[in-house]
Design a protein around this motif. Structure first.
Motif, PDB file in Angstrom:
ATOM      1  N   GLU A 196       0.827  -1.205   0.000  1.00  9.90           N
ATOM      2  CA  GLU A 196       0.000   0.000   0.000  1.00  9.90           C
ATOM      3  C   GLU A 196       0.865   1.260   0.000  1.00  9.90           C
ATOM      4  O   GLU A 196       0.933   2.006   0.986  1.00  9.90           O
ATOM      5  CB  GLU A 196      -0.973  -0.041   1.168  1.00  9.90           C
ATOM      6  N   ILE A 197       1.493   1.486  -1.116  1.00  7.48           N
ATOM      7  CA  ILE A 197       2.326   2.671  -1.294  1.00  7.48           C
ATOM      8  C   ILE A 197       1.510   3.958  -1.210  1.00  7.48           C
ATOM      9  O   ILE A 197       2.031   5.011  -0.866  1.00  7.48           O
ATOM     10  CB  ILE A 197       3.100   2.581  -2.635  1.00  7.48           C
ATOM     11  N   THR A 198       0.198   3.856  -1.483  1.00  6.28           N
ATOM     12  CA  THR A 198      -0.643   5.061  -1.434  1.00  6.28           C
ATOM     13  C   THR A 198      -0.720   5.642  -0.033  1.00  6.28           C
ATOM     14  O   THR A 198      -1.038   6.819   0.135  1.00  6.28           O
ATOM     15  CB  THR A 198      -2.060   4.752  -1.945  1.00  6.28           C
ATOM     16  N   GLU A 199      -0.439   4.822   0.997  1.00  5.50           N
ATOM     17  CA  GLU A 199      -0.418   5.337   2.366  1.00  5.50           C
ATOM     18  C   GLU A 199       0.675   6.383   2.535  1.00  5.50           C
ATOM     19  O   GLU A 199       0.621   7.197   3.462  1.00  5.50           O
ATOM     20  CB  GLU A 199      -0.202   4.193   3.364  1.00  5.50           C
ATOM     21  N   TYR A 200       1.656   6.358   1.659  1.00  3.35           N
ATOM     22  CA  TYR A 200       2.781   7.287   1.739  1.00  3.35           C
ATOM     23  C   TYR A 200       2.749   8.305   0.600  1.00  3.35           C
ATOM     24  O   TYR A 200       3.736   8.998   0.359  1.00  3.35           O
ATOM     25  CB  TYR A 200       4.103   6.520   1.728  1.00  3.35           C
ATOM     26  N   ALA A 201       1.627   8.396  -0.093  1.00  5.23           N
ATOM     27  CA  ALA A 201       1.559   9.265  -1.273  1.00  5.23           C
ATOM     28  C   ALA A 201       1.889  10.709  -0.938  1.00  5.23           C
ATOM     29  O   ALA A 201       2.655  11.366  -1.654  1.00  5.23           O
ATOM     30  CB  ALA A 201       0.173   9.168  -1.913  1.00  5.23           C
ATOM     31  N   ASP A 202       1.304  11.230   0.143  1.00  2.00           N
ATOM     32  CA  ASP A 202       1.541  12.631   0.485  1.00  2.00           C
ATOM     33  C   ASP A 202       3.011  12.894   0.773  1.00  2.00           C
ATOM     34  O   ASP A 202       3.597  13.851   0.264  1.00  2.00           O
ATOM     35  CB  ASP A 202       0.699  13.039   1.695  1.00  2.00           C
ATOM     36  N   GLU A 203       3.622  12.044   1.598  1.00  2.00           N
ATOM     37  CA  GLU A 203       5.028  12.273   1.934  1.00  2.00           C
ATOM     38  C   GLU A 203       5.929  12.066   0.724  1.00  2.00           C
ATOM     39  O   GLU A 203       6.883  12.826   0.510  1.00  2.00           O
ATOM     40  CB  GLU A 203       5.481  11.362   3.071  1.00  2.00           C
ATOM     41  N   LEU A 204       5.641  11.040  -0.070  1.00  2.00           N
ATOM     42  CA  LEU A 204       6.443  10.827  -1.270  1.00  2.00           C
ATOM     43  C   LEU A 204       6.398  12.039  -2.182  1.00  2.00           C
ATOM     44  O   LEU A 204       7.398  12.401  -2.811  1.00  2.00           O
ATOM     45  CB  LEU A 204       5.938   9.592  -2.022  1.00  2.00           C
ATOM     46  N   LEU A 205       5.245  12.676  -2.263  1.00  4.93           N
ATOM     47  CA  LEU A 205       5.097  13.853  -3.106  1.00  4.93           C
ATOM     48  C   LEU A 205       5.771  15.069  -2.484  1.00  4.93           C
ATOM     49  O   LEU A 205       6.576  15.756  -3.127  1.00  4.93           O
ATOM     50  CB  LEU A 205       3.612  14.131  -3.355  1.00  4.93           C
ATOM     51  N   GLU A 206       5.455  15.338  -1.228  1.00  2.00           N
ATOM     52  CA  GLU A 206       5.921  16.579  -0.612  1.00  2.00           C
ATOM     53  C   GLU A 206       7.429  16.593  -0.385  1.00  2.00           C
ATOM     54  O   GLU A 206       8.064  17.651  -0.464  1.00  2.00           O
ATOM     55  CB  GLU A 206       5.169  16.805   0.701  1.00  2.00           C
ATOM     56  N   SER A 207       8.024  15.442  -0.128  1.00  2.00           N
ATOM     57  CA  SER A 207       9.466  15.414   0.121  1.00  2.00           C
ATOM     58  C   SER A 207      10.285  15.448  -1.159  1.00  2.00           C
ATOM     59  O   SER A 207      11.514  15.518  -1.107  1.00  2.00           O
ATOM     60  CB  SER A 207       9.843  14.188   0.960  1.00  2.00           C
ATOM     61  N   ILE A 208       9.620  15.417  -2.317  1.00  2.00           N
ATOM     62  CA  ILE A 208      10.357  15.574  -3.576  1.00  2.00           C
ATOM     63  C   ILE A 208      11.098  16.909  -3.589  1.00  2.00           C
ATOM     64  O   ILE A 208      12.218  17.007  -4.105  1.00  2.00           O
ATOM     65  CB  ILE A 208       9.396  15.459  -4.781  1.00  2.00           C
ATOM     66  N   ASP A 209      10.507  17.929  -3.007  1.00  2.00           N
ATOM     67  CA  ASP A 209      11.147  19.247  -2.990  1.00  2.00           C
ATOM     68  C   ASP A 209      12.472  19.229  -2.242  1.00  2.00           C
ATOM     69  O   ASP A 209      13.315  20.097  -2.459  1.00  2.00           O
ATOM     70  CB  ASP A 209      10.210  20.278  -2.361  1.00  2.00           C
ATOM     71  N   ASP A 210      12.654  18.262  -1.342  1.00  2.00           N
ATOM     72  CA  ASP A 210      13.900  18.184  -0.574  1.00  2.00           C
ATOM     73  C   ASP A 210      15.006  17.460  -1.323  1.00  2.00           C
ATOM     74  O   ASP A 210      16.150  17.446  -0.866  1.00  2.00           O
ATOM     75  CB  ASP A 210      13.644  17.470   0.762  1.00  2.00           C
ATOM     76  N   LEU A 211      14.687  16.852  -2.460  1.00  2.00           N
ATOM     77  CA  LEU A 211      15.680  16.083  -3.225  1.00  2.00           C
ATOM     78  C   LEU A 211      16.467  17.021  -4.140  1.00  2.00           C
ATOM     79  O   LEU A 211      16.425  16.929  -5.365  1.00  2.00           O
ATOM     80  CB  LEU A 211      14.984  14.984  -4.032  1.00  2.00           C
ATOM     81  N   GLU A 212      17.204  17.939  -3.532  1.00  2.00           N
ATOM     82  CA  GLU A 212      17.883  18.979  -4.299  1.00  2.00           C
ATOM     83  C   GLU A 212      19.010  18.430  -5.155  1.00  2.00           C
ATOM     84  O   GLU A 212      19.416  19.068  -6.126  1.00  2.00           O
ATOM     85  CB  GLU A 212      18.404  20.055  -3.348  1.00  2.00           C
ATOM     86  N   GLY A 213      19.534  17.251  -4.805  1.00  2.00           N
ATOM     87  CA  GLY A 213      20.607  16.657  -5.598  1.00  2.00           C
ATOM     88  C   GLY A 213      20.115  15.756  -6.712  1.00  2.00           C
ATOM     89  O   GLY A 213      20.905  15.061  -7.346  1.00  2.00           O
TER      90      GLY A 213
END
Length: 896
Positions: A196-213
């Motif tokens: 159930e990856i959808t349980e982490y959908a919000d965090e997976l999306l929002e933390s993309i902004d932190d992947l500056e590298g």
């Protein structure tokens, strides 16, 4: 080396054996914080291809660079060893996938060693071994305990050729083809296991902004794949079926809804298909979601618009997808292109209810929606009490006013179906009991090992009757094992953690060490994994952080997506017959040649064309460098043997100037190449290194070079090349008397101003180019002398004022400076030139630095034109020549 030239085979074999004997690339376990460099591990297909070579040369070069900078480097290798291709290959060859896979691993390991890749082979993993896949099973059980595993009936993507289920991410293109074999994918209803990856959908999306590298393209692909939309869920009543939930991001357009549409596989559509032949034909045979135009069929039903009470017709339409939104939607043809196209085809009313924002206090005017929909926000019209509201306000009001409406989020991301109907994968650790249902296999009974391979159609595990029959772990009754295996992306979702403790027997990884060593500092691999492996790895890491004590929530700090190696503009592939064999290149030219050519051809992220001429040119460069070092080493040995050192004689002034130039170029190259290595722009670092090699060769042939300068330059070149061409670097490091391995040598350092270097180099090159132009235009065949005159100081001041000034009248501002104004017409003329070129002006070196730079580089001009060169300061020059001198472009006078 050999008398016949660069004997790459002997050199490479010698140093590979020496590295292996000395454990040069082994990373001890007691390192607290190594620099973790990793390439995406390969599928063992049989032989390395050029894509492999490029990927692993990038990581190897960076790992070697960081090691020379003093870092403790973790650089492991393993094998993504499960998967359908091995199973198919085994069937074709009447063998078993295990033997085929390990034969391929042995072949590819030999090739990797021949390429000189510096891996810590003590950490090697293969995902097809029980020692590895038992931890896939253990993790599956942990996910199940945390409520992140579900088994349910689902419509799945089925590849009839591979005879297995595919995840959404494995279905490619508008034609919906299998990512492995390009077979059109079908839809089937099967009972499946889901994470159930959808349980982490919000965090997976929002933390993309932190992947500056990470590359922006990869981050955007993940955003798009997760596909979060904010909108409104609301109910439309359909007589006989009750409330039907619809989702819309544009509830402000609800007064323009002129029909209601259902997906072909919506429960109401399927019920209607049982009773109506026309609907049955459409649902089961005609619906084509990937068609060029929307298609559908009208039903006898109507839906009640909850905002207006209006009854609108219900259609079954193939542009509505069951896994997007709710599989049902209100259709507003005036303000949605897809709805517009369908309405036009079916002759349904198109009713505009949004108008562009009017200017001032004018009344809004309905847009022309006859030919196309108006899809922008605006002002509501034809919407009763909501007329005049802007779209955003109307969305809020309508969601509040409609009884069944509520704000919600919808995602394109779906739970990850991991069930595969194949043999060569991790058995899902579940037993099916007729009384207890699905039961997890206890940890102490893991791994559930694969039985012997049975060469059959369909799923071989279904045919393994003895293996299937077992007892229930809970009640002891007769039961059967789960015959599905896991998607191989499960293997790769955490393999980077196994490298920190590959031999650990009681856990998938050593938690303390993982917390010290993770995340991976530099990860390299293909962009095709942006929404499969990379997304799943992020998901696993977050789950492990929440439930297993991992301190990091992202697996990879920096990501480089390398480009493809092409031949004549096309991707290399066996089917096209345009594959260049790495083995042939290594045998003919050596691994260092292949590595160096590939890394200097383009930036790592870009595609580039393989070129045999480029390979030959690279080989010739290494031969020349080898010759320079051997000649110097032999001369030094002869001088040492004779007890004399002519190079220690007092140099004259000209030699000092030349040595000063070469020393400056050595420092500049070291500084610039180091920055480029830091940024993984290896092609720029190598260009600098080759330019320095050329300068050293010119230096040695122009004069008797200073021993200290020349040897420092050669040593710098060798060490700067060592990450990319490690074998010849070891050989030349040894020739120069270097201690230990070049792989562990101290990286050269220099503290220079890169901007100053760029200005100095630009000055020298522009001057040489200007001399060439004069000689060419004037037809001077044998110049007898060249005079280079540096501009007067007042012109540098004027240039600086022009760059910094924003005054409209630049000449007036210049004339406020007395030392410029007193130059009279010369100042006015120069001011006009500055005014005309104002947008393109840039700072140059000062007059003293320009004079010093040109004087130290005069020998290069003398070599090129075979004429003496004199660099003249402004106060020593004739006025008629001086007038042409400008900052960065000295005046030039040539005698013939």
């Amino acid at each position: 080396m050999s008398d016949a030239g660069y004997d790459h085979a002997t050199v490479e074999r010698r140093w590979q054996e020496a590295w292996d004997d000395a454990d040069v690339y082994r990373t001890p376990d007691d390192v607290d914080d190594p620099t973790y460099v990793l390439g995406m591990y390969p599928y063992p297909s049989g032989k390395l291809h050029m894509g492999h070579v490029r990927n692993y040369t990038i990581t190897d070069a960076y790992a070697r660079y960081r090691r020379m900078r003093g870092d403790d480097v973790l650089h492991p290798m393993g094998w993504d060893a499960f998967g359908l291709p091995a199973e198919n290959a085994a069937k074709e060859r009447d063998t078993n996938p295990r033997d085929w896979t390990f034969d391929c691993i042995e072949t590819m390991t030999d090739q990797m060693e021949a390429m000189g890749f510096g891996y810590d082979w003590d950490r090697e993993i293969a995902t097809c071994t029980p020692e590895y896949y038992q931890w896939n099973q253990w993790l599956f059980s942990r996910f199940h305990e945390e409520g992140l595993v579900e088994r349910r009936d689902a419509e799945v993507n089925w590849c009839p050729h591979c005879e297995t289920v595919l995840a959404d991410e494995q279905v490619e293109g508008e034609a919906e083809l299998c990512w492995r074999c390009d077979t059109p994918v079908e839809q089937r209803e099967l009972e499946q296991w889901f994470l159930e990856i959808t349980e982490y959908a919000d965090e997976l999306l929002e933390s993309i902004d932190d992947l500056e590298g990470w590359p922006n393209s990869v981050r955007q692909m993940q955003r798009n794949w997760i596909g979060r939309q904010y909108g409104t869920e609301l109910d439309f009543d359909i007589e006989g079926y009750g409330s039907v939930e619809a989702f819309t991001t544009r509830v402000d357009t609800i007064h323009g809804a002129t029909f209601f549409a259902l997906a072909p596989d919506h429960p109401i559509s399927e019920a209607l298909a049982e009773e109506d032949d026309e609907i049955h034909e459409f649902v089961h045979h005609e619906a084509d979601p990937e068609g060029d135009e929307p298609n559908g069929v009208e039903t006898d039903l109507t839906a009640t618009n909850p905002a207006t009470g209006e009854e609108i017709p219900v259609y079954v339409a193939d542009f509505v997808l069951s896994d997007v939104g709710t599989g049902a939607l209100m259709a507003v043809p005036a303000h949605d292109e897809r709805d517009h196209a369908f309405a036009e085809k079916m002759e349904i009313e198109v009713r505009p209810v949004i108008a562009p924002e009017p200017e001032d206090d004018a009344e809004p005017t309905a847009p022309d929606v006859e030919e196309e929909a108006y899809t922008e926000d605006g002002v509501l019209i034809n919407s009763g009490e909501y007329d005049g509201l802007d779209s955003e306000t109307a969305r809020d009001r309508l969601t509040e006013d409609i009884e069944s409406a509520e704000w919600t989020e919808q995602y394109q991301l779906r739970d990850w179906g991991i069930s595969r109907q194949r043999y060569w994968g991790t058995p899902i650790p579940v037993v099916h009991c007729p009384d207890c249902g699905p039961v997890m296999v206890p940890d102490e009974d893991l791994p559930v090992e694969l039985p012997e391979f049975i060469n059959t159609t369909g799923n071989p595990l279904d045919a393994a009757e003895e293996w299937k029959q077992t007892s229930c772990p809970e009640c002891g009754a007769d039961a059967t094992r789960e015959t599905d295996t896991m998607d191989t992306f499960v293997d790769s979702s955490w393999y980077f953690l196994r490298y920190v403790s590959p031999d650990l027997e009681d856990a998938p990884f050593d938690l303390e060490r993982a917390n010290d060593w993770m995340p991976v500092d530099q990860y390299v691999g293909g962009i095709e994994h942006a929404v499969m492996h990379l997304l799943y790895s992020r998901f696993f890491t977050k789950v492990l952080a929440d439930h297993e004590g991992l301190e990091h929530r992202e697996p990879f700090t920096n990501l480089l997506a390398q480009g493809m190696v092409q031949l004549e503009g096309e991707k290399m592939s066996k089917s096209k017959g345009n594959v260049v064999s790495p083995q042939r290149i290594v045998e003919e030219y050596g691994a260092d040649t292949a590595r160096l050519f590939m890394m200097q051809a383009a930036q790592p992220e870009r595609d580039f064309d393989w070129s045999e001429e480029g390979v030959q040119s690279t080989y010739a460069f290494l031969e020349r460098l080898q010759g320079m070092v051997e000649e110097y080493a032999a001369q030094r040995a002869a001088e040492d043997a004779s007890g004399r050192s002519p190079r220690a004689d007092e140099p004259d002034g000209d030699d000092d100037a030349i040595a000063s130039y070469v020393d400056a170029e050595i420092d500049a190259t070291i500084a610039i190449a180091s920055e480029e290595y830091d940024d993984l722009t290896f092609n720029k670092a190598l260009r600098e290194t080759q330019d320095l090699t050329r300068t050293l060769r010119q230096y040695a042939t122009h004069t008797d070079p200073h021993a200290e300068t020349y040897e420092r330059g050669l040593s710098a070149v060798v060490r700067l090349l060592a990450p990319v061409a490690p074998h010849i670097a070891e050989e030349l490091h040894d020739e120069l008397g270097g201690e230990g391995f070049a792989a562990n040598a101290e990286w050269p350092t220099a503290d220079v101003d890169r901007d100053h270097v760029a200005k100095r180099r630009r000055l020298v090159e522009n001057t040489r180019e200007d001399i060439r132009d004069i000689v060419d235009v004037a037809g001077i065949e044998d110049p007898t002398g060249i005079e280079v005159v540096v501009a007067p100081e007042w012109k540098y001041d004027a240039l600086e004022i022009a760059i910094e000034s924003d005054a409209d009248n630049l000449i007036g501002e210049l004339m406020q400076e007395s030392h410029i104004r007193e130059r009279g017409d010369a100042a006015a003329d120069y001011g006009q030139d500055l005014q005309a070129e104002r947008e393109a002006l840039s700072m140059t070196l000062g007059p003293a630095d320009e004079h010093a730079a040109l004087e130290s580089a005069a020998w290069l001009i003398e070599r090129e034109f075979d004429a003496p060169v004199r660099v003249v300061r402004a106060d020593e020059a004739d006025d008629d020549v001086l007038g042409n001198a400008e900052p960065g472009r000295p005046a030039i006078e040539i005698d013939d």
